[in-house]
Motif scaffolding. Structure first.
Motif, PDB file in Angstrom:
ATOM      1  N   PHE A  23      -1.433 -37.689  31.987  1.00 41.30           N
ATOM      2  CA  PHE A  23      -0.841 -36.540  32.684  1.00 41.30           C
ATOM      3  C   PHE A  23      -1.275 -36.470  34.148  1.00 41.30           C
ATOM      4  O   PHE A  23      -1.066 -35.468  34.816  1.00 41.30           O
ATOM      5  N   LYS A  24      -1.902 -37.528  34.628  1.00 38.16           N
ATOM      6  CA  LYS A  24      -2.342 -37.510  36.028  1.00 38.16           C
ATOM      7  C   LYS A  24      -1.172 -37.811  36.957  1.00 38.16           C
ATOM      8  O   LYS A  24      -0.421 -38.758  36.743  1.00 38.16           O
ATOM      9  N   ALA A  25      -1.050 -36.977  37.978  1.00 35.99           N
ATOM     10  CA  ALA A  25      -0.008 -37.204  38.987  1.00 35.99           C
ATOM     11  C   ALA A  25      -0.502 -38.311  39.910  1.00 35.99           C
ATOM     12  O   ALA A  25      -1.673 -38.324  40.280  1.00 35.99           O
ATOM     13  N   LYS A  26       0.381 -39.264  40.235  1.00 34.24           N
ATOM     14  CA  LYS A  26      -0.064 -40.419  41.019  1.00 34.24           C
ATOM     15  C   LYS A  26       0.333 -40.310  42.483  1.00 34.24           C
ATOM     16  O   LYS A  26       1.517 -40.205  42.795  1.00 34.24           O
ATOM     17  N   ASN A  27      -0.667 -40.323  43.362  1.00 37.14           N
ATOM     18  CA  ASN A  27      -0.379 -40.357  44.787  1.00 37.14           C
ATOM     19  C   ASN A  27       0.118 -41.758  45.146  1.00 37.14           C
ATOM     20  O   ASN A  27      -0.330 -42.728  44.563  1.00 37.14           O
ATOM     21  N   GLY A  28       1.032 -41.845  46.080  1.00 39.72           N
ATOM     22  CA  GLY A  28       1.505 -43.143  46.540  1.00 39.72           C
ATOM     23  C   GLY A  28       2.478 -43.830  45.592  1.00 39.72           C
ATOM     24  O   GLY A  28       2.723 -45.015  45.694  1.00 39.72           O
ATOM     25  N   SER A  29       3.036 -43.042  44.667  1.00 39.12           N
ATOM     26  CA  SER A  29       4.005 -43.617  43.723  1.00 39.12           C
ATOM     27  C   SER A  29       5.368 -43.731  44.382  1.00 39.12           C
ATOM     28  O   SER A  29       5.727 -42.931  45.247  1.00 39.12           O
ATOM     29  N   LYS A  30       6.158 -44.716  43.945  1.00 41.18           N
ATOM     30  CA  LYS A  30       7.509 -44.862  44.484  1.00 41.18           C
ATOM     31  C   LYS A  30       8.491 -43.979  43.726  1.00 41.18           C
ATOM     32  O   LYS A  30       9.636 -43.820  44.131  1.00 41.18           O
ATOM     33  N   LYS A  31       8.021 -43.459  42.606  1.00 40.39           N
ATOM     34  CA  LYS A  31       8.889 -42.603  41.783  1.00 40.39           C
ATOM     35  C   LYS A  31       9.226 -41.313  42.519  1.00 40.39           C
ATOM     36  O   LYS A  31       8.497 -40.884  43.407  1.00 40.39           O
ATOM     37  N   LYS A  32      10.305 -40.663  42.069  1.00 37.00           N
ATOM     38  CA  LYS A  32      10.622 -39.340  42.600  1.00 37.00           C
ATOM     39  C   LYS A  32       9.591 -38.351  42.068  1.00 37.00           C
ATOM     40  O   LYS A  32       9.158 -38.462  40.925  1.00 37.00           O
ATOM     41  N   LYS A  33       9.215 -37.392  42.909  1.00 32.03           N
ATOM     42  CA  LYS A  33       8.182 -36.442  42.480  1.00 32.03           C
ATOM     43  C   LYS A  33       8.799 -35.187  41.867  1.00 32.03           C
ATOM     44  O   LYS A  33       9.948 -34.828  42.154  1.00 32.03           O
ATOM     45  N   PHE A  34       8.008 -34.531  41.034  1.00 31.11           N
ATOM     46  CA  PHE A  34       8.379 -33.195  40.563  1.00 31.11           C
ATOM     47  C   PHE A  34       7.116 -32.361  40.487  1.00 31.11           C
ATOM     48  O   PHE A  34       6.167 -32.692  39.785  1.00 31.11           O
ATOM     49  N   TYR A  35       7.104 -31.275  41.266  1.00 28.18           N
ATOM     50  CA  TYR A  35       5.922 -30.414  41.339  1.00 28.18           C
ATOM     51  C   TYR A  35       6.230 -29.124  40.591  1.00 28.18           C
ATOM     52  O   TYR A  35       7.015 -28.301  41.041  1.00 28.18           O
TER      53      TYR A  35
END
Length: 821
Positions: A23-35
């Motif tokens: 469940f860790k949010a990844k910094n620097g990911s190429k994926k689209k984010k959802f906050y």
RNA sequence: GCCCGAGUGGUGGAAUGGUAUACACGAAGGACUUAAAAUCCUUUGAGGGAAACUUCAUGCGGGUUCGACUCCCGCCUCGGGCACCA
């Protein structure tokens, strides 16, 4: 068969989740984010409330689904831990508030983990941590440097029980929001924040966000924008004038007197010319002692005193007007002065009482009422048609307003003006358990902010944190902390001893989750650019005025000073929703004193977290208030257990029964759509319907020949995936039991088959004159002609129509045919 | 006073112009059991009827429509927000 044991299952999966990085949010990911964000709790000694569970479960479902849909999801949690209850408890028990907070936070966290919420615990924050409030203080310094924080001696709302100054927003019906004690007035030097500078943007920018309409209305109402004009009334005998704000300039021709607020500086400025100054000052003193509650009481008799010797001139009629003071005119709104006329109930009442002349200039559409208005028998407040108004006679109010402003403006007496009810924000609190305001007072240099390199200004560790009776902060008693050097001249100076209100830490916390450990900056620019704005923010309706307004304001300010990237826009939350309160059984509010508080721990222990999660989603529409019903929990436990038993049958894989497969695909569709609309109650009921069918199919088979689950492995997997946001532990357990690979939480959200969902056969409703008379099974996609043919064969319908002429036939494909006779 | 929202079985609720009462709770009856719990099955809006069936019912009164819980007009009740705001 192994019995369903949530205690064992849930502990097992919680351990696996929280010891891994799923469940860790990844910094620097190429994926689209959802906050996704929920309001972080105040860790009180009472522990988690079932109301928290409703909100946190709802967004957990959304976060889990988005993860499975391929988003890089940030769903964080933290602690809004400064505040009075902790301080009061600490005083009572003689323990330091930080110790109390630590204990409460531990308990809350434990409870939260037992609920299986997929928070990223590596980003946990705590507003009372000096590493956190360093930045809360930094924001205050920026406000000060930009002229938005100032000290002012004002009449503050004082709670004699909490011994604390309150913001206007914290006074509810004249009582302290927290303890309900009647609020008093006290004059005190307070730090104020100029939120009023942002009033227009706080309204205007609501157009660019996706909030519930109700929430937008509340924000607008609170800011209270009204469009009108500023009108100058020249004062007789001097070269001066008094400004009045009005939204009803159309009534200016009936203005026969002027009223100023008792506290108005007008009285001070013209003191020497007021013949009855003693009487006026006496009235001012009396007004001070009247609470806002009484001052705003509609039934109260109006009172007032004339400022004898003072006359002003009405710029429209050029007539002289007497000047009065009355307590219903408020110092803080508009200019603290109004022109009074026969078209305002309060003015009307006052004029009648003191024999002040009145004149009317607006008439309603109604003849009878017009006579009464003209005879001053009745006060007409609405818009109407102007008369007694020279060149504006015959015009409608709305039409006349801009024209009158233009006319007076050309003579130099008026200008358009927008006024707000919103007032500057009282930011000082006289308490120990809050962020110290990082300011230093030097007799020579005045107020100076602490050097940013010296932040945080830590709360000194002391024994006495009890509020003082004098209204001074307890910090003022700590001499060696108070005494310091002036950052400007180096001379002796004193620290500010007031602390910040609890809103201070919570109005920017969504920024800190993005970069919780940064000691150099509030938030890293590139991380902020990626993660902001918050995509979906859910919280209680009770925070949709204050917290939401304050945090929007602070974010706009940070945006203006470029502390956050410009590209993300000046609104922090893209979407805001609110959950309804969970009431006690019988529909009354849960409270300790009523003894009807439901502790989630007890429910988890008895029924399991998955059951509680499902119950809170199933209990009713998400945004609606709903009473708790423990009996309803039982039903959800039966549902959970039914799934467990059905999926646990150890049988050979079979092909999924056709009808069941179709229902499964429909359920996949419905659950996905309903989650987006927060219609969790109907998603759950759709899954219940599916499980009932699954159970029926399985039952009939096992009674007959082959004992089978009725669902093949692939379809079982799909069902477990859509179930997993609601009952994650159960889904993981059954996933593993079925020999499926990896964790259920890491799977892709299933697609449904459009074709499969289409019905081959439909139930055609046959109506005569709109009443249902028959139901016929028919092939899907029939034309009207074909349908008519089939219907006319029905004995029932034939009998009902008989010899009567058919006037019209309405046909809704695949649904209904209505014969009008 | 102004502005929003809601009103449907015994209960929480479903259906947003097309089968009103899905799903769940509760209740009643039955099966299993020495018994209870749990579980399973059946019934469950109200009235009438032996039954097929039928009438009425979504706060109240009107309207639009082939058809209204759903849209429109007028009321009533409850909840929430704002409130001598000029």
């Amino acid at each position: 068969m192994v019995k369903y044991n949530p205690k064992k299952i849930e502990a097992k999966w919680q351990e696996k989740w929280f010891n891994s990085s799923v469940f860790k949010a990844k910094n620097g990911s190429k994926k689209k984010k959802f906050y996704a964000m929920v309001e972080f709790p105040y860790p009180s000694g009472d522990g988690l409330h079932v109301g928290h569970c409703r909100s946190y479960t709802a967004l957990d479902i959304i976060a889990r689904k988005k993860r499975m849909q391929g988003f890089n999801v940030l769903y964080p949690m933290g602690w809004d831990a400064f505040g009075l209850p902790t301080e009061n408890y600490a005083i009572k028990k003689g323990v330091h508030p930080s110790v109390v907070t630590k204990k409460n936070v531990e308990y809350f966290k434990e409870q939260m983990q037992r609920m299986g919420w997929s928070f990223d615990w590596s980003r946990e924050i705590d507003t009372t941590d000096p590493k956190y409030y360093k930045w809360t203080q930094w924001i205050f310094i920026q406000l000060f440097k930009n002229g938005l924080a100032y000290k002012s001696k004002i009449n503050i709302n004082w709670c004699p029980s909490c011994l604390i100054g309150l913001a206007n927003e914290e006074v509810v019906n004249g009582n302290c929001e927290r303890c309900g004690t009647k609020v008093e007035k006290r004059e005190k030097e307070q730090w104020m924040i100029k939120i009023t500078n942002y009033a227009d943007r706080l309204i205007r920018d609501l157009e660019n966000v996706d909030y519930l309409e109700k929430i937008k209305t509340q924000q607008k109402d609170w800011i209270g924008e009204s469009h009108g004009a500023l009108v100058k009334f020249p004062i007789e005998g001097v070269e001066e004038s008094i400004d009045v704000f009005t939204t009803r300039i159309d009534t200016i021709f009936s203005g026969t007197f002027l009223i100023v607020a008792p506290g108005s500086s007008f009285i001070d400025t013209h003191k020497s010319r007021i013949e009855n100054i003693d009487e006026v000052l006496k009235y001012r003193e009396e007004a001070k002692n009247v609470s806002d509650m009484d001052r705003t009481n509609q039934d109260k008799d109006v009172t007032g005193v004339q400022l004898k010797g003072i006359l002003v001139r009405n710029p429209a009629t050029n007539e002289e007007m007497p000047v009065w003071t009355a307590d219903f005119v408020l110092e803080q709104y508009g200019t603290g002065a109004v022109f009074a006329d026969a078209h305002d109930k309060r003015d009307f009442k006052m004029a009648k009482k003191y024999g002040i002349p009145l004149r009317t200039s607006i008439k309603p559409d109604d003849e009878l009422l017009t006579q009464k208005v003209k005879n001053l028998e009745e006060c007409f407040e609405g818009d109407g048609i102007l008369y007694n108004s020279v060149q504006f006679d015959g015009m409608k109010s709305a039409q006349a307003r801009p024209l009158i402003i233009a006319w007076l403006s050309s003579k130099g007496f008026a200008q358009p003006k927008i006024s707000y009810k919103l007032r500057d924000w009282v930011f000082s609190r006289q308490h120990y358990w809050g962020e110290p305001i990082p300011m230093i007072f030097c007799k020579k240099c005045g107020w100076q902010s602490v050097f940013e390199k010296d932040l945080p200004v830590k709360l000194p560790n002391v024994k006495k944190y009890k509020p003082t009776d004098t209204g001074e902060s307890p910090l003022s008693l700590i001499k060696n902390w108070v005494e310091t050097e002036c950052p400007k001249c180096g001379g002796p100076a004193q620290r500010e001893t007031d602390t910040m209100p609890n809103w201070a830490g919570s109005n920017w916390y969504f920024l800190r989750y993005i970069d919780p450990k940064n000691s150099k900056k509030l938030v890293d620019e590139s991380l902020a650019k990626y993660w902001l704005p918050v995509d979906w923010y859910n919280g209680g309706m009770e925070h949709t005025t204050l917290h939401l307004l304050y945090s929007r304001f602070i974010f706009k300010f940070l945006w203006d000073i470029k502390a956050v990237p410009l590209s993300i826009g000046s609104e922090p939350y893209k979407k805001r929703t609110s959950h309804g309160m969970v009431l006690g059984e019988g529909g009354i509010k849960m409270s300790k004193s009523k003894g009807n508080v439901i502790n989630p721990d007890v429910i988890v222990k008895e029924y399991g977290a998955d059951t509680l999660r499902i119950y809170e989603m199933f209990m009713g529409p998400f945004e609606q208030m709903i009473p708790w019903d423990t009996k309803g929990v039982v039903g959800c436990r039966r549902f959970v257990e039914k799934i467990y038993n059905l999926a646990s049958q150890k049988t050979a894989a079979v092909k999924t029964e056709e009808g069941l497969k179709k229902i499964l695909h429909k359920t996949v569709k419905k659950v996905a759509e309903d989650i987006e609309l927060m219609k969790f109650n109907t998603s759950v009921s759709a899954m219940m319907e599916f499980v009932n069918e699954w159970s029926r199919v399985t039952g009939s088979r096992s009674a007959g020949q082959v004992s089978a689950t009725g669902l093949d492995k692939k379809d079982l997997a799909n069902f477990l995936i859509i179930l997993s946001p609601f009952a994650p532990h159960l889904a993981e357990e059954l996933w593993a039991n079925a020999g499926l690979k990896e964790m259920c939480s890491l799977q892709k959200w299933p697609k449904y088959d459009e074709k499969l969902i289409e019905d081959q056969e439909v139930l055609l409703i046959v109506q005569i004159n709109g009443k249902v008379r028959d139901k016929i099974n028919a092939k899907a996609g029939l034309t009207q002609k074909e349908a008519e043919k089939i219907v006319m064969k029905s004995e029932k319908i034939k009998a009902l129509i008989g010899e009567v002429e058919v006037k019209k036939i309405v046909f809704v494909p695949n649904k209904l045919i209505n014969i009008v006779i």
